[in-house]
Design a protein around this motif. Structure first.
Motif, PDB file in Angstrom:
ATOM      1  N   THR A 264     -11.050   6.788 -13.474  1.00 48.12           N
ATOM      2  CA  THR A 264     -10.658   7.554 -12.675  1.00 48.12           C
ATOM      3  C   THR A 264      -8.958   7.492 -12.049  1.00 48.12           C
ATOM      4  O   THR A 264      -8.413   8.400 -11.541  1.00 48.12           O
ATOM      5  CB  THR A 264     -11.237   8.031 -11.097  1.00 48.12           C
ATOM      6  OG1 THR A 264     -11.392   6.482 -10.512  1.00 48.12           O
ATOM      7  CG2 THR A 264     -12.884   8.745 -11.198  1.00 48.12           C
ATOM      8  N   GLY A 265      -9.206   6.484 -12.326  1.00 47.47           N
ATOM      9  CA  GLY A 265      -7.613   5.733 -12.215  1.00 47.47           C
ATOM     10  C   GLY A 265      -7.334   5.729 -11.151  1.00 47.47           C
ATOM     11  O   GLY A 265      -6.191   4.574 -10.613  1.00 47.47           O
ATOM     12  N   GLN A 266      -7.863   5.734 -10.143  1.00 50.99           N
ATOM     13  CA  GLN A 266      -7.355   5.398  -8.787  1.00 50.99           C
ATOM     14  C   GLN A 266      -7.062   3.982  -8.760  1.00 50.99           C
ATOM     15  O   GLN A 266      -6.037   3.709  -7.743  1.00 50.99           O
ATOM     16  CB  GLN A 266      -8.220   5.863  -7.999  1.00 50.99           C
ATOM     17  CG  GLN A 266      -8.346   5.966  -6.409  1.00 50.99           C
ATOM     18  CD  GLN A 266      -8.755   6.607  -5.105  1.00 50.99           C
ATOM     19  OE1 GLN A 266      -9.481   7.658  -6.039  1.00 50.99           O
ATOM     20  NE2 GLN A 266      -9.432   6.120  -4.103  1.00 50.99           N
ATOM     21  N   TRP A 267      -7.552   3.039  -9.253  1.00 51.35           N
ATOM     22  CA  TRP A 267      -6.830   1.548  -9.282  1.00 51.35           C
ATOM     23  C   TRP A 267      -5.132   1.690  -9.799  1.00 51.35           C
ATOM     24  O   TRP A 267      -4.882   0.402  -8.613  1.00 51.35           O
ATOM     25  CB  TRP A 267      -7.906   0.323 -10.210  1.00 51.35           C
ATOM     26  CG  TRP A 267      -7.742   0.994 -11.559  1.00 51.35           C
ATOM     27  CD1 TRP A 267      -8.452   1.987 -11.893  1.00 51.35           C
ATOM     28  CD2 TRP A 267      -7.003   0.317 -12.253  1.00 51.35           C
ATOM     29  NE1 TRP A 267      -8.066   1.893 -13.946  1.00 51.35           N
ATOM     30  CE2 TRP A 267      -6.600   0.797 -13.356  1.00 51.35           C
ATOM     31  CE3 TRP A 267      -5.551  -0.373 -11.900  1.00 51.35           C
ATOM     32  CZ2 TRP A 267      -5.845   1.196 -15.449  1.00 51.35           C
ATOM     33  CZ3 TRP A 267      -4.957  -1.049 -13.347  1.00 51.35           C
ATOM     34  CH2 TRP A 267      -4.792  -0.469 -14.464  1.00 51.35           C
ATOM     35  N   ARG A 268      -4.591   2.331 -10.126  1.00 48.93           N
ATOM     36  CA  ARG A 268      -3.557   2.359 -10.917  1.00 48.93           C
ATOM     37  C   ARG A 268      -2.678   2.492  -9.736  1.00 48.93           C
ATOM     38  O   ARG A 268      -1.032   1.425  -9.600  1.00 48.93           O
ATOM     39  CB  ARG A 268      -3.124   3.476 -11.842  1.00 48.93           C
ATOM     40  CG  ARG A 268      -3.649   2.747 -13.567  1.00 48.93           C
ATOM     41  CD  ARG A 268      -3.068   3.924 -14.195  1.00 48.93           C
ATOM     42  NE  ARG A 268      -3.549   3.719 -14.683  1.00 48.93           N
ATOM     43  CZ  ARG A 268      -4.606   4.474 -15.709  1.00 48.93           C
ATOM     44  NH1 ARG A 268      -5.446   5.057 -14.749  1.00 48.93           N
ATOM     45  NH2 ARG A 268      -5.193   3.655 -17.186  1.00 48.93           N
ATOM     46  N   ASN A 269      -3.207   2.882  -8.516  1.00 54.76           N
ATOM     47  CA  ASN A 269      -2.361   3.378  -7.306  1.00 54.76           C
ATOM     48  C   ASN A 269      -1.727   2.040  -6.011  1.00 54.76           C
ATOM     49  O   ASN A 269      -1.191   1.808  -5.353  1.00 54.76           O
ATOM     50  CB  ASN A 269      -3.115   4.375  -6.242  1.00 54.76           C
ATOM     51  CG  ASN A 269      -3.140   5.386  -6.814  1.00 54.76           C
ATOM     52  OD1 ASN A 269      -2.223   5.848  -7.270  1.00 54.76           O
ATOM     53  ND2 ASN A 269      -4.083   6.509  -5.965  1.00 54.76           N
ATOM     54  N   LEU A 270      -3.152   0.770  -6.708  1.00 54.49           N
ATOM     55  CA  LEU A 270      -2.501  -0.177  -6.220  1.00 54.49           C
ATOM     56  C   LEU A 270      -2.214  -1.510  -7.095  1.00 54.49           C
ATOM     57  O   LEU A 270      -1.915  -2.637  -6.766  1.00 54.49           O
ATOM     58  CB  LEU A 270      -3.968  -1.080  -5.587  1.00 54.49           C
ATOM     59  CG  LEU A 270      -4.858   0.320  -4.389  1.00 54.49           C
ATOM     60  CD1 LEU A 270      -6.361  -0.396  -4.346  1.00 54.49           C
ATOM     61  CD2 LEU A 270      -3.858  -0.272  -2.788  1.00 54.49           C
ATOM     62  N   SER A 271      -2.107  -1.198  -8.141  1.00 57.32           N
ATOM     63  CA  SER A 271      -1.700  -2.306  -8.829  1.00 57.32           C
ATOM     64  C   SER A 271       0.382  -2.200  -9.054  1.00 57.32           C
ATOM     65  O   SER A 271       0.845  -0.920  -9.428  1.00 57.32           O
ATOM     66  CB  SER A 271      -1.711  -2.086 -10.840  1.00 57.32           C
ATOM     67  OG  SER A 271      -1.001  -2.439 -11.562  1.00 57.32           O
ATOM     68  N   GLY A 272       0.402  -3.585  -8.921  1.00 57.32           N
ATOM     69  CA  GLY A 272       1.586  -3.935  -8.540  1.00 57.32           C
ATOM     70  C   GLY A 272       2.529  -3.678  -7.306  1.00 57.32           C
ATOM     71  O   GLY A 272       3.472  -4.257  -6.724  1.00 57.32           O
ATOM     72  N   LEU A 273       1.220  -3.534  -6.370  1.00 58.20           N
ATOM     73  CA  LEU A 273       1.677  -2.731  -4.885  1.00 58.20           C
ATOM     74  C   LEU A 273       1.232  -4.698  -4.405  1.00 58.20           C
ATOM     75  O   LEU A 273       0.254  -5.135  -5.208  1.00 58.20           O
ATOM     76  CB  LEU A 273       1.487  -2.236  -4.616  1.00 58.20           C
ATOM     77  CG  LEU A 273       1.663  -0.491  -4.667  1.00 58.20           C
ATOM     78  CD1 LEU A 273       1.265   0.722  -4.252  1.00 58.20           C
ATOM     79  CD2 LEU A 273       3.120  -0.276  -4.690  1.00 58.20           C
ATOM     80  N   LYS A 274       1.278  -4.725  -2.859  1.00 58.65           N
ATOM     81  CA  LYS A 274       1.245  -6.228  -2.413  1.00 58.65           C
ATOM     82  C   LYS A 274       0.141  -5.865  -1.549  1.00 58.65           C
ATOM     83  O   LYS A 274       0.554  -5.077  -0.309  1.00 58.65           O
ATOM     84  CB  LYS A 274       2.543  -7.659  -1.956  1.00 58.65           C
ATOM     85  CG  LYS A 274       3.184  -7.488  -3.210  1.00 58.65           C
ATOM     86  CD  LYS A 274       5.005  -7.640  -2.798  1.00 58.65           C
ATOM     87  CE  LYS A 274       5.540  -7.881  -4.279  1.00 58.65           C
ATOM     88  NZ  LYS A 274       6.508  -9.198  -3.796  1.00 58.65           N
ATOM     89  N   PHE A 275      -0.387  -6.395  -1.303  1.00 55.23           N
ATOM     90  CA  PHE A 275      -1.413  -6.717   0.205  1.00 55.23           C
ATOM     91  C   PHE A 275      -2.524  -7.327   0.331  1.00 55.23           C
ATOM     92  O   PHE A 275      -2.549  -8.247  -0.582  1.00 55.23           O
ATOM     93  CB  PHE A 275      -2.596  -5.530  -0.078  1.00 55.23           C
ATOM     94  CG  PHE A 275      -2.852  -4.659  -0.845  1.00 55.23           C
ATOM     95  CD1 PHE A 275      -5.147  -5.473  -0.837  1.00 55.23           C
ATOM     96  CD2 PHE A 275      -2.313  -4.615  -2.444  1.00 55.23           C
ATOM     97  CE1 PHE A 275      -5.049  -5.548  -2.570  1.00 55.23           C
ATOM     98  CE2 PHE A 275      -3.421  -4.465  -3.389  1.00 55.23           C
ATOM     99  CZ  PHE A 275      -4.718  -4.901  -3.508  1.00 55.23           C
TER     100      PHE A 275
END
Length: 333
Positions: free
Chosen positions: A38-49
């Motif tokens: 689904t690729g939804q993990w890409r929405n977090l890749s490169g972001l900081k949390f």
């Protein structure tokens, strides 16, 4: 700390990007990522949390005090498919889960900003005024909209809206929606169709008062939605239900034309029959009344359809990536 439920989803991850751009990374993300496909993990890749917690583990940790107490919860987590037919699942995820989050926020006096939906307005015959007292007059056209209306009604009757802010999102489009399948925006679908065959399919009208492609929606750019949520975080004294739209109804022909224009191409539109299962549940006109939010003090102008589509297509879709990346500053507005 800020908690974002649905933080890997479309609006949730865009809000994470917005907070990161303000220098904040003290954010706890709650979501499910599903399969790699689904690729939804890409929405977090490169972001900081600060941390990630699976959805099913979140409520027990929250309610037992195992998590640091947040200053705010941005509750975007829900089933967002308007075509979902499992009513029990919608009640569990969109209603019961939301009640638990809201109850915690009321008990701890934590700022709550949550996602409602323009789907609560149904066919629009009752208008698009974000007036809490009119919730019971609305008749959603699908179970998704009804699940959102149930929580709005519960929130109003139990005093949640005295301190929380609920947002009735209209037709949101922009980066980080690629994983939504059939629920992606018409902009995203139009771009893919244009790149594949050079033309766009739009539904024919099944009403004599609307020509083909002249059905209207309030299309709102994701950057406007995150700007509204950021303002609500900064103004905890503002509470109630608010529309989150552009305040303008535009046709699907307009949207297709804007997509072609962003690609420097002439429009080529084919009108196709609307599926029978949608014909009785299809909204022909939506337009958010934005007066209540403006009266509350929100002043930022909304992005025009042409501006939003141009940025989305040129800076994201046609650049080889459809998601936010903090390292790529060319994508910053």
């Amino acid at each position: 700390m800020i908690i974002i439920t649905g933080g890997a989803g479309f609006i949730g991850s865009a809000m994470l990007w917005e907070l990161n751009m303000q220098g904040r990374d003290d954010i706890l993300i709650v979501d499910t990522l599903g399969s790699t496909a689904t690729g939804q993990w890409r929405n977090l890749s490169g972001l900081k949390f600060a941390d990630f917690i699976p959805r099913d583990a979140f409520l027990p940790l929250l309610e037992t005090g195992a998590l640091p107490e947040p200053t705010a919860i941005i509750h975007m987590g829900a089933i967002s498919a308007t075509t979902e037919t499992d009513a029990d699942l919608l009640i569990e995820r969109n209603f019961a889960f939301s009640k638990s989050v809201a109850a915690y926020c009321m008990q701890k006096r934590v700022r709550l900003i949550y996602a409602s939906s323009a789907a609560t307005y149904g066919d629009g015959t009752a208008g698009y005024e974000d007036d809490e007292t009119k919730i019971d007059t609305l008749r959603p056209l699908n179970m998704y909209g009804y699940s959102k209306q149930l929580f709005d009604r519960w929130a109003m009757k139990n005093g949640v809206l005295e301190s929380a802010a609920g947002l009735k999102f209209f037709n949101v489009y922009g980066p980080n929606e690629y994983h939504k399948g059939e629920m992606t925006s018409v902009v995203y679908k139009a771009f893919l169709q244009i790149r594949e065959k050079g033309s766009v399919n739009l539904f024919k009208s099944h009403r004599p008062d609307y020509l083909d492609g002249q059905q209207q929606r309030d299309f709102v750019y994701i950057r406007d939605c995150t700007a509204i949520m950021t303002w609500l975080l900064d103004h905890p004294e503002v509470s109630g239900l608010f529309n989150a739209g552009s305040g303008e109804a535009r046709t699907f022909n307009d949207l297709a034309g804007a997509t072609f224009a962003a690609l420097d191409m002439k429009p080529d539109i084919t009108y196709i029959a609307m599926p029978e299962n949608l014909q009785g549940r299809y909204q022909y006109h939506t337009c958010a009344s934005m007066g209540k939010l403006r009266r509350a003090g929100y002043r930022k102008p909304m992005t025009t359809l042409e501006e939003g589509v141009r940025e989305y297509v040129r800076n994201y879709l046609d650049s080889g990536t459809s998601y936010y990346d903090l390292l790529n500053h060319t994508k910053r507005a």
